[in-house]
Design a protein around this motif. Sequence first.
Motif: not given
Length: 386
Positions: A193-205
């Motif tokens: 995500i950091h390198n290829e898709n930094p705009d992605l919404l990451l939800r972490i439980n």
Amino acid sequence: MSSNFLKNKSLCPLPFAGAIVNTDGTVQCCSISKEELGNVNQESLETILTNSKKLKEIRRDMLDNKFPHNCSDCYKKEQHHTNTNFENVSNRLYHIKILKDSPFKLYKDEHNFELQQMDLRWRNTCNFACVYCDHHFSSVWAQFEGVPDKMTNEAMDETFQFVKNNIKSLKTIYMAGGEPFLIKENLKIIDLIHNENPDLLLRINTNLSILTPRLYEQLKTLKNVHWIVSAEATGKRFSYIRWPGKYPVLLENIKKIQKLPHKVTINMTWNLLCASNILEFIDDMLDNGLHPNQFVMNFVQDPIEQSVSNITKLHRDKLIKNIQKRKQNTNEKFFLYKVYEEMLDILRQPLLDTYKTALYNTLMDLDKKRKLNSKEVFPELYEEEV
């Protein structure tokens, strides 16, 4: 998505664009769907999402404006809701908002699929053994119970590769488990995500017990992160319920993530062991800078002996008065107001009085295994025994 699409009250983007992989390898449309679509231990995730007959039937029903049984929980919530913030009413409405830019052609027929959302619960690796949890979601419990890992390494590698290959098209990823930060594949996904898709919404439980400097600095660079922190008690009660967690560690890490430009939600699981203490926990969170709009709540129904409905009448009546006062002092627009409403609804239901023996047996067993003293931590439970 067009306005015409939204007029179809049965249509959800997840059967066309999303999937959840569970710790046992089973695949579903989402976490509350009723049917399994397949198992990655038996066939690849790509094959399941492309060829599943059940999945195509769900898509076809939705396209025909029918309401598939698989998705009945969402439809019921939408029918009876009073929440003005519509995307929080159901999983369907939430993902309509998140995936609102999905191309309309995706919903042309039941054969179309384009991965845009992944719910990753693919390992039960965890450092906690919460009292209401089990081997499905905690490797510590699995070790206690002698239950082997149900996800094969081959299936894990293949599923990870599929997610990796689609990382640029994904709009959102949800990580749970287990504890997400202990699952090595999740850390690799965060790198991607950091390198290829930094705009992605990451939800972490997360239980927020593990926050390494490297992980913190890496997540700090992402602008679209939603932390969902699981906790509901203070001090010794926290450590007993979320054994062997340490409450000071939680408080320290809460302060750290509040410094980030991210969304934070406290996800509480209300149970008999924190029936009143959950209010002290809420106060602690508010004192540490959390806003009344940053709380949500689940309540334990299984195991039944840990349900708040096992509370004594005297204890319940005191608790109702306390919660009513708090509710009066909370803006009805905030999620915390809704939490108090849900608490009162539960406490006004008929009390259970047939599960005390099961509760005491559970506590005695935990005391023995973990070298703890439940009578010292929860004296009110034993006072009411007499």
